[in-house]
Design a protein around this motif. Sequence first.
Motif, mmCIF file in Angstrom:
data_model
loop_
_atom_site.group_PDB
_atom_site.id
_atom_site.type_symbol
_atom_site.label_atom_id
_atom_site.label_comp_id
_atom_site.label_asym_id
_atom_site.label_seq_id
_atom_site.Cartn_x
_atom_site.Cartn_y
_atom_site.Cartn_z
ATOM 1 N N MET A 260 0.844 -1.197 0.000
ATOM 2 C CA MET A 260 0.000 0.000 0.000
ATOM 3 C C MET A 260 0.874 1.240 0.000
ATOM 4 O O MET A 260 1.795 1.371 0.812
ATOM 5 C CB MET A 260 -0.927 0.022 1.222
ATOM 6 N N GLY A 261 0.582 2.149 -0.910
ATOM 7 C CA GLY A 261 1.312 3.418 -0.976
ATOM 8 C C GLY A 261 0.654 4.472 -0.110
ATOM 9 O O GLY A 261 -0.558 4.699 -0.196
ATOM 10 N N MET A 262 1.434 5.114 0.731
ATOM 11 C CA MET A 262 0.917 6.111 1.662
ATOM 12 C C MET A 262 1.400 7.497 1.222
ATOM 13 O O MET A 262 2.604 7.761 1.173
ATOM 14 C CB MET A 262 1.424 5.802 3.074
ATOM 15 N N ARG B 93 6.007 4.897 1.792
ATOM 16 C CA ARG B 93 5.664 6.293 2.060
ATOM 17 C C ARG B 93 6.470 7.200 1.131
ATOM 18 O O ARG B 93 7.656 6.955 0.876
ATOM 19 C CB ARG B 93 5.960 6.660 3.522
ATOM 20 N N VAL B 94 5.838 8.248 0.665
ATOM 21 C CA VAL B 94 6.500 9.177 -0.260
ATOM 22 C C VAL B 94 7.756 9.761 0.375
ATOM 23 O O VAL B 94 8.817 9.830 -0.258
ATOM 24 C CB VAL B 94 5.531 10.305 -0.667
ATOM 25 N N GLU C 120 14.374 7.557 -4.771
ATOM 26 C CA GLU C 120 13.846 6.741 -5.870
ATOM 27 C C GLU C 120 12.999 7.586 -6.826
ATOM 28 O O GLU C 120 13.045 7.392 -8.050
ATOM 29 C CB GLU C 120 12.994 5.598 -5.316
ATOM 30 N N ILE C 121 12.254 8.538 -6.281
ATOM 31 C CA ILE C 121 11.418 9.406 -7.116
ATOM 32 C C ILE C 121 12.282 10.300 -7.994
ATOM 33 O O ILE C 121 12.003 10.481 -9.197
ATOM 34 C CB ILE C 121 10.466 10.238 -6.234
ATOM 35 N N ILE D 177 3.498 10.904 -9.614
ATOM 36 C CA ILE D 177 4.791 10.215 -9.715
ATOM 37 C C ILE D 177 5.053 9.307 -8.524
ATOM 38 O O ILE D 177 5.808 8.329 -8.618
ATOM 39 C CB ILE D 177 5.944 11.249 -9.868
ATOM 40 N N GLU D 178 4.424 9.622 -7.400
ATOM 41 C CA GLU D 178 4.710 8.887 -6.161
ATOM 42 C C GLU D 178 4.480 7.385 -6.323
ATOM 43 O O GLU D 178 5.364 6.567 -6.059
ATOM 44 C CB GLU D 178 3.821 9.415 -5.027
ATOM 45 N N CYS D 179 3.265 7.014 -6.745
ATOM 46 C CA CYS D 179 2.918 5.587 -6.824
ATOM 47 C C CYS D 179 3.777 4.862 -7.854
ATOM 48 O O CYS D 179 4.187 3.720 -7.636
ATOM 49 C CB CYS D 179 1.438 5.426 -7.157
#
Length: 660
Positions: free
Chosen positions: A97-99, A145-146, A152-153, A247-249
């Motif tokens: 799960m992306g937060m 988490r972002v 990585e982003i 872009i986060e996910c």
Amino acid sequence: IYCMWTCRQVRYIWARGLSQWRPPEGKALPIMVSNSLSSSKVPLVLPSSANNLLTWYTCGPTVYEVSHLGHARNYITNDIIHSILRHFFSIDVFHVMGMTDVDDKIIDRARLKNMHFRDLALQMEQEFWKDMELLGVKKPTAVTRVSEHIEEILKFVQKIIDNGFAYESNGSVYFDTHTFLDKMPQSQYSLLLPSSKLMEPDQSESKDSSKRNQQHFVLWKKAKPWELEDGAFWESPWGKGRPGWHIECSAMCFATFGERLVVHSGGIDLKFPHHCNEIAQCEAHLHGNNILEKDNWPSYFLHMGHLHISGMKMSKSLKNFVTIKEFVEQYPPHLLRWMCLLHKYNATLQYSEERMMDASSVHDKLLEFFVRVEDELRTTKKEDDSKTSVLDVFPKWKTTDQSLYDTYLQVHKTVNESLADDFDTPQALSSLFSLVSSCFKYLNTTQTPSKPLVQLIRNYLLDSLTLGFGFSPSEFKRGRSSLFEGDLFLKEDAKMKSGQEGSNKKTEQVVDVLVKFRRTVRDVALTIKDQKSSDELLRASDDLRSECFEKLGVRITDLNEESLDKWVEIDIEQHRRNEILKQHRTQEFAQRKKEVEAKSLIPPEKMFLSNENMSDFDEHGIPRRDGKGELLSKSALKKIRKLYEKQVRLNNQSRSQIDR
């Protein structure tokens, strides 16, 4: 300019015609899913190297406020599907799960509360997990988490720039959707893009003069002056800033799963623009990599339906939401899971008092079934197990036994078929309840039921509800019933003192005598010709059951003439709470009905005038601006118009009834 616009539109439509979902290579499972990328049901395929492991990414919440039932519907539904995959199909799920803990809403809310945005995000994330625990939603395998994936982003954004699909402008980085579709016309990007949105800017972003085109979307946002003051930024090759929403996910998915993801899920409201843009980013990142020739990114998109209240999507912007904590203060949490199960995962779910009563009735019916089974196993138990004959334990298999067993086999088959057909839980529940009804009938009409057969069916139902649909085992316990502990033939606890055993047996014998006496009185009352006397005896018999027995913690089930009435101990406090809840629901339903009737009399042109969050009304009373004087977005206006049109219909119906 018009010619340029027309050419762009033609290119978008052309690209949409070239795009098509390609079935992934690998092992096909006996499961069909509604894939948003294909707009149809398709077989679920695992990579050959997956070893029965399904990779699954879910868009998590933006943690700036407490969660409401709209969020809960999404995460409960995911949890149900994962439970189905594990229990019914033996598929392991690697769930991430992306937060979103870095966002405009978080930063703005933190400023209002005079907090650091990271502190607010952490606080709200903790509240989110508490809510999920209340609802019985299992934790994912991993959480991304972002704030923990900035490096990585940055690398992900740089790769997109290097591949020619993004550009820097005034300290921000933007994704060039036009260049992307020109170079990659077969992209899956347009498969999620509604035709009406082909030339529409991303409504999730404000108008930005730094973009070459308003249809481009941001990958990296230049920090605003107040964000620099609050420390809401990170260093980057393009200056101080932070990630864009989309872009986060993408970056976190790649950081966790690599280049291939099987299932990506989220609420239907994220389909456009968020999931569309995720696809574009990932394909742009993979440009030149032959993996896109073999597979899609992701292989499947599953979207969960909205939860509506009063005909409108539950959302914070409309201020029509019910928080999860508010819900559990009023109802048992498991009722929300029932409500989700009674609807297809991708269908709109209408939240109302009536729906909650439906869910409660379903749960109560199952509880009654398990109590009935416990009662049967208790009353058929011999006093001295050492003298029990194997002929009593395994009597001759009768026609009624075979008939019930055949029903069980058929239900077992149809439940699996329903769940394999795009996780059709309403149909699966319908089959399970047909088995419950058949078992009830069997117990009520059979003199010597087969205990092993009853146990088989009871265990199948319990496993389906708990392991298959994610309910807590405790939801199916009542009174002294211990359906999940020890021997389900209800052997006496070895630790119980002998005096207590004797006392309990004596109490059971007294209750047995009273139940038989009550049955005799009822039978006599039904034969009396004097209707008044007969009614009085029957009323006294019913009062004994409802007023005396149940208040003492004993529930009686009236059976047919051939069978003795059954009784079982119940939790007195739970019974009291159920009665209070039932009364509360009846009162709330009546109050809600009055409110709806009163609301329907409000003229449509006046319904929004008293709302302090709306202003600048047209001749129909529809607002053009919010309470601060800013123009309402297209999506907000669309919701308001739907609400207006519904009020027109309700008002016309009410006035027609008054005229009649």
